[in-house]
Design an enzyme around this catalytic site. Structure first.
Site: not given
Ligand code: MRU
Length: 373
Positions: A49, A261
């Site tokens: 993730r 994201d």
């Molecule tokens: O749902 P996730 O755990 O994939 O969400 C990740 C995030 O929101 C992070 O802050 C984002 O991807 C930045 S990663 C360098």
């Protein structure tokens, strides 16, 4: 695995290796994914993730689909395997029809693109794979696709170090930093975006204190951020998301630092649910609010954050905790995985190109020109 970075993801001869993030911090288990379906499942279930890590995983998902096809059509041989160091293992690719192979590429790109809708890096990486996976014959197509997947991974790691270098001067001796979710090595090629800044400042000898929001409902802050910061000897304290206001309002935080994201053309940022209230708090209590992200997180085809698709996750992530029901049977849940922070609340975005203070459409358009060069 390369030195000094977290073994978030790698590719070795037909296997995508990931550390299963759903088991951390209790268990450090490396999973071997041997099919595109397994890679897609790992992305969907957050075994891997974080926006940049999802992009790398998806690129390898396409590569593994190509290998699966080559093995199918070359029945009776050991099959072909791609490897970062050894290149193509298993002999020259001969007698493979490029038509069906191109269809496999398209189908795997479609499969990967349906895993998670918000992270721009996923679609960015799949676009790179689509552009690269061409050639006058099957062998050339395969070579190009493998080269692109390894390049996506290698370039990402280099950019993370650049983000760390650009952002580190913001972290002064004794600084108190609040972060949300996980924007570290586990979310990326292994070094991080927001956390890369902290790793670089720490390596430069500065000492500081980090507060990690636990990040309900999936606890990326307490399970993952606290795990990787403490492994590097950085002072970290976990708090419930709802305790952030108390810390920020009582002048015990010097900056909030998060990842992203997707970033729209006007600088609006989509990041983990719970990021927007932190930005609002920072505005209210005059605390700098920083976002760190590589250019692959920007989506200049979207004019504003309102156009960024926000993933809705299953209700039981909220109505259950560690397998135990925490809301009465039949109660629904509102469970968006991300929220949108307006550019006007952001002090600066730190990218591989430098620190973009008070981001807006004009500054991001200039960045876009730089990225094209
Ligand atoms: O749902 P996730 O755990 O994939 O969400 C990740 C995030 O929101 C992070 O802050 C984002 O991807 C930045 S990663 C360098």
């Amino acid at each position: 695995m390369r030195q000094g970075i977290i073994p978030t993801i790698d590719y070795r001869k037909g296997r995508v290796l990931i550390i299963d993030q759903t088991l951390l911090p209790g268990e450090e288990k490396i999973l071997e994914l041997v099919s595109p379906v397994a890679v897609a499942e790992a992305i969907r279930s957050l075994r891997v993730r974080g926006a940049p890590a999802i992009g790398i995983a998806a690129a390898y998902g396409v590569l593994i689909a190509i290998e699966e096809h080559l093995t199918r059509v070359s029945a009776g041989t050991a099959g072909y395997r791609f490897d970062r160091e050894e290149g193509l293992v298993g002999g020259e690719i001969v007698g493979v029809d490029p038509g069906p192979l191109a269809e496999v590429v398209d189908e795997s790109i479609r499969m990967m693109s349906e895993t998670r809708p918000t992270a721009a890096n996923l679609f960015w990486a799949l676009d790179r794979m689509r552009e690269a996976a061409v050639g006058s014959d099957a062998a050339e197509l395969c070579r190009n696709a493998a080269g692109a997947a390894f390049r996506i991974h290698d370039d990402e790691l280099r950019l993370e170090r650049e983000i760390g270098e650009h952002g580190a001067p913001l972290v002064e001796e004794g600084c108190r930093i609040l972060t949300h979710c996980n924007a570290g090595g586990l979310a990326t090629a292994g070094y991080g975006t927001a956390l890369a800044i902290l790793y670089t400042a720490h390596r430069e000898g500065r000492r500081f204190r980090v507060f990690a929001d636990e990040t309900r409902p999936l606890l990326q802050g307490s399970r993952l951020t606290a795990w990787e910061l403490s492994r590097r000897g950085i002072d970290v304290t976990v708090l419930c998301d709802s305790a952030a206001a108390s810390l920020i309002s009582s002048e015990r935080i010097d900056m909030v630092l998060v990842g992203a994201d997707r970033i729209a053309a006007n600088g609006d940022v989509a990041n983990k649910i719970g990021t927007l209230p932190l930005a609002v708090l920072c505005e209210k209590f005059a605390v700098p609010f920083y976002v760190a992200a590589p250019w692959s997180t920007f989506d200049t085809s979207l004019q504003s954050g309102a156009m960024i698709p926000i993933e809705e996750r299953p209700a039981d992530e909220v109505t259950r905790f560690a397998g135990v029901r925490t809301a009465h049977e039949g109660i629904g849940a509102y469970n968006p995985a991300f929220d949108r922070t307006p550019a006007g609340l952001i002090t600066a975005i730190i990218t591989e190109f430098g620190v973009i203070e008070r981001p807006d459409g004009g500054k991001i358009a200039c960045l876009s020109d730089r990225a094209r060069r």
